[in-house]
Design a protein around this motif. Structure first.
Motif, PDB file in Angstrom:
ATOM      1  N   MET A 108      19.036  15.652  -9.965  1.00  0.00           N
ATOM      2  CA  MET A 108      18.918  14.456 -11.070  1.00  0.00           C
ATOM      3  C   MET A 108      18.965  13.207 -10.160  1.00  0.00           C
ATOM      4  O   MET A 108      17.447  12.651 -10.214  1.00  0.00           O
ATOM      5  CB  MET A 108      20.266  14.535 -11.838  1.00  0.00           C
ATOM      6  N   LEU A 109      20.335  12.379  -9.397  1.00  0.00           N
ATOM      7  CA  LEU A 109      20.116  11.362  -8.747  1.00  0.00           C
ATOM      8  C   LEU A 109      19.213  11.779  -7.212  1.00  0.00           C
ATOM      9  O   LEU A 109      20.311  11.920  -6.403  1.00  0.00           O
ATOM     10  CB  LEU A 109      21.141  10.614  -8.646  1.00  0.00           C
ATOM     11  N   ARG A 110      18.058  11.883  -6.850  1.00  0.00           N
ATOM     12  CA  ARG A 110      18.052  11.654  -5.632  1.00  0.00           C
ATOM     13  C   ARG A 110      16.590  10.642  -5.247  1.00  0.00           C
ATOM     14  O   ARG A 110      15.620  10.933  -5.823  1.00  0.00           O
ATOM     15  CB  ARG A 110      18.408  13.254  -5.376  1.00  0.00           C
TER      16      ARG A 110
ATOM     17  N   LEU B 127      14.550  11.162 -10.452  1.00  0.00           N
ATOM     18  CA  LEU B 127      14.453  10.216 -10.222  1.00  0.00           C
ATOM     19  C   LEU B 127      12.883   9.701  -9.285  1.00  0.00           C
ATOM     20  O   LEU B 127      13.012   9.006  -9.904  1.00  0.00           O
ATOM     21  CB  LEU B 127      15.493   9.520  -9.513  1.00  0.00           C
ATOM     22  N   ASN B 128      13.002  10.662  -8.939  1.00  0.00           N
ATOM     23  CA  ASN B 128      11.757  10.989  -8.009  1.00  0.00           C
ATOM     24  C   ASN B 128      10.197  10.659  -8.760  1.00  0.00           C
ATOM     25  O   ASN B 128       9.894   9.552  -7.882  1.00  0.00           O
ATOM     26  CB  ASN B 128      11.493  12.232  -6.542  1.00  0.00           C
ATOM     27  N   VAL B 129       9.967  11.259  -8.969  1.00  0.00           N
ATOM     28  CA  VAL B 129       9.321  11.133  -9.943  1.00  0.00           C
ATOM     29  C   VAL B 129       8.608   9.355 -10.490  1.00  0.00           C
ATOM     30  O   VAL B 129       7.715   8.913 -10.705  1.00  0.00           O
ATOM     31  CB  VAL B 129       8.644  12.219 -11.427  1.00  0.00           C
ATOM     32  N   THR B 130       9.615   9.377 -11.705  1.00  0.00           N
ATOM     33  CA  THR B 130       9.835   7.629 -12.355  1.00  0.00           C
ATOM     34  C   THR B 130       9.602   6.686 -11.121  1.00  0.00           C
ATOM     35  O   THR B 130       8.957   5.751 -11.670  1.00  0.00           O
ATOM     36  CB  THR B 130      10.971   7.462 -12.688  1.00  0.00           C
ATOM     37  N   ALA B 131      10.488   6.512 -10.397  1.00  0.00           N
ATOM     38  CA  ALA B 131      10.855   5.653  -8.852  1.00  0.00           C
ATOM     39  C   ALA B 131       8.918   5.883  -8.655  1.00  0.00           C
ATOM     40  O   ALA B 131       8.562   4.506  -7.918  1.00  0.00           O
ATOM     41  CB  ALA B 131      11.580   6.131  -8.165  1.00  0.00           C
ATOM     42  N   ALA B 132       7.664   7.089  -7.731  1.00  0.00           N
ATOM     43  CA  ALA B 132       7.245   7.172  -7.605  1.00  0.00           C
ATOM     44  C   ALA B 132       6.059   6.469  -8.670  1.00  0.00           C
ATOM     45  O   ALA B 132       5.370   6.015  -7.874  1.00  0.00           O
ATOM     46  CB  ALA B 132       6.525   8.285  -7.656  1.00  0.00           C
ATOM     47  N   LEU B 133       6.367   6.758  -9.958  1.00  0.00           N
ATOM     48  CA  LEU B 133       5.418   6.153 -11.108  1.00  0.00           C
ATOM     49  C   LEU B 133       5.587   4.590 -10.656  1.00  0.00           C
ATOM     50  O   LEU B 133       4.251   3.690 -11.140  1.00  0.00           O
ATOM     51  CB  LEU B 133       5.757   6.631 -12.260  1.00  0.00           C
TER      52      LEU B 133
ATOM     53  N   LEU C 140      12.252   4.819 -18.262  1.00  0.00           N
ATOM     54  CA  LEU C 140      11.796   6.210 -18.457  1.00  0.00           C
ATOM     55  C   LEU C 140      12.190   7.501 -18.414  1.00  0.00           C
ATOM     56  O   LEU C 140      12.763   8.034 -18.609  1.00  0.00           O
ATOM     57  CB  LEU C 140      10.124   6.189 -17.744  1.00  0.00           C
ATOM     58  N   PHE C 141      13.127   6.850 -16.636  1.00  0.00           N
ATOM     59  CA  PHE C 141      14.380   8.254 -16.175  1.00  0.00           C
ATOM     60  C   PHE C 141      15.082   8.290 -17.838  1.00  0.00           C
ATOM     61  O   PHE C 141      15.121   9.544 -18.393  1.00  0.00           O
ATOM     62  CB  PHE C 141      14.349   7.609 -14.937  1.00  0.00           C
ATOM     63  N   GLY C 142      15.834   6.701 -17.826  1.00  0.00           N
ATOM     64  CA  GLY C 142      17.055   7.215 -18.977  1.00  0.00           C
ATOM     65  C   GLY C 142      16.531   7.547 -19.889  1.00  0.00           C
ATOM     66  O   GLY C 142      17.210   8.616 -20.672  1.00  0.00           O
TER      67      GLY C 142
END
Lengths: 161, 230, 71
Positions: free
Chosen positions: A1-3, B117-123, B174-176
């Motif tokens: 989830m958090l990575r 989180l990877n996807v939203t961070a990338a976005l 988005l993530f939350g």
């Protein structure tokens, strides 16, 4: 989830690919077809405009020709009217001349007649006068007889008249 | 109670589907990446299907649908970003499609990739690169640097901080949202697996998912517009 | 302690609740005043709701972070 790891890079690459897909396979063809349709509509509009122009031109020509015909017609009518007027005048003049001639003839004839009758009357009157004088001379009687004779003569001429 | 927490955490975890061994390096491929590939494939196939056999006249219902969707989507995005940002419309369309699909895919029992989180961070990273690019493209490097001093020189640190806060907030929102919706849905599913989750699914998966896609694109376009302003 | 911290973080929901409540109330007023602008107001309300909800979501994320990272 958090990575947060290498998958972030993968996701960015995936996003770019999705952008490419959407721009290339979804938006571009639709845009193309819309542009084509627009072009065709524009072309049709242009065609319609030229056709309209042509029609207007034709109409103008037609109106011009109609106007020419009307002018011609008016000229012909005027000409005919003038000709007819001349003819009328001529005929009227002829008729008048003939009528004048007839009237002249008639008048001449009438005058001759009159002259003739007047001459006859004069001749007769002269004869009567001569006869009366002869009678007066022949009888040579009184005034009664004169009167009688005179009355006789008057009655005679009155009968004759 | 312990069992429920374990189950929930297991659901929340993003698993590594497989690992590529490249020499001595191990490259783990997460579930979200794989699901993103699925979403990509779906978008690609749908695009090809919808735009195949396009005609100028006598259009089919399929083409009518495709045209309506594309025009609506473009107008929708263009309304938000304004005339000046026309060039960024396709990217924003792609993002809204991707987030929308990614959030809706939760309906099929798959974990939505936006939960990772990877996807939203990338976005968010892409968004902020785009925002800064729009600013530089519009004003030039000098004007872009100068814009940090607006409206006063003293707020420059805050402006610089904003560059990082904006994407962080986009990413976390988005993530939350997706994670929260996912957690609640999982809880409901664990407690009552039949019938009850359906209306909640309508709200959390469809409505919230689409709203979040809209909000993400709306905020991105807002930032782009702001960065292009003189 | 961790659970208490997470609970406190989740208190951020209060602000979001109040915010959305105010937004919805104002939207109702606006619709009552100008019923013809309803579609625009609805759009804005949804957007505002989504943005206000973000606060609550931040609290939720922080709570999760506390549990996962510290627990």
């Amino acid at each position: 989830m958090l990575r947060l790891d290498i998958n972030l890079v993968f996701t960015i690459i995936n996003l770019l690919i999705i952008y490419f897909i959407v721009a290339k396979f979804l938006i571009k063809p639709i845009k193309n077809i819309l542009a084509k349709r627009q072009e065709e509509i524009d072309k049709q509009y242009a065609d319609a405009r030229t056709a309209e122009d042509k029609a207007l031109e034709l109409k103008q020509q037609y109106e011009d020709s109609v106007k020419g015909i009307a002018d011609e017609k008016a000229a012909a009518v005027n000409e005919a009217r003038a000709k007819a007027g001349q003819e009328y005048d001529r005929i009227v003049a002829d008729a008048k001349a003939e009528a004048d001639k007839l009237v002249d003839n008639a008048r001449k004839l009438a005058r001759q007649e009159q002259e003739k009758s007047v001459k006859q009357a004069q001749e007769q009157i002269a004869d009567l006068v001569v006869e009366a004088a002869a009678r007066v001379v022949a009888s040579g009687q009184g005034s009664t007889a004169d009167r009688e004779l005179y009355n006789q003569f008057l009655a005679k001429t009155g009968e004759q008249q | 109670m312990e069992g429920l927490a374990e189950e929930l955490l297991a659901e929340l975890n993003c698993e590594t589907v497989f690992t590529i061994h490249l020499g001595s390096m191990d490259i783990p491929i997460a579930e979200s990446t794989v699901i993103t590939w699925v979403v990509m494939a779906v978008i690609l196939l749908l695009s090809i299907f919808l735009t195949s056999n396009l005609k100028v006249h006598d259009i089919s219902k399929k083409q009518l649908f495709a045209e309506t969707v594309v025009i609506k989507l473009e107008n929708f995005v263009a309304d938000m970003i304004g005339e000046e940002g026309r060039a960024y419309v396709p990217y924003l369309c792609a993002v809204i499609l991707y987030i929308g699909f990614a959030n809706l895919i939760g309906l099929f029992g798959v974990k939505p990739p936006t939960k990772d989180l990877n996807v939203t961070a990338a976005l968010a990273l892409m968004s902020i690169i785009l925002v800064q690019y729009a600013g530089i493209h519009r004003k030039g490097v000098k004007g872009w640097l100068k814009s940090f001093k607006e409206p006063m020189a003293i707020v420059t640190p805050i402006n610089i901080l904003e560059v990082f806060i904006k994407p962080l907030s986009l990413c976390m929102r988005l993530f939350g949202n997706v994670l929260g919706a996912f957690v609640i849905m999982e809880l409901i599913k664990i407690l009552v697996p039949v019938a009850i989750p359906v209306p909640f699914s309508f709200y959390f998966d469809i409505f919230d998912g689409l709203i979040q896609a809209y909000v993400f694109v709306f905020l991105t376009s807002l930032y782009i517009k702001e960065s292009m302003e003189e | 302690m961790i659970a208490i911290g997470a609970g406190i973080a989740a208190l951020a929901c209060i602000g979001a609740g109040v915010g959305i409540g105010i937004a919805a109330g104002k939207a109702t007023e606006a619709v009552a005043r100008q019923p013809e602008a309803e579609s625009k107001i609805t759009k804005l309300l949804l957007l505002g709701g989504a943005l206000a909800e973000a606060t609550a979501i931040y609290g939720f994320v922080v709570a999760i972070l506390i549990i996962v990272l510290l627990g």
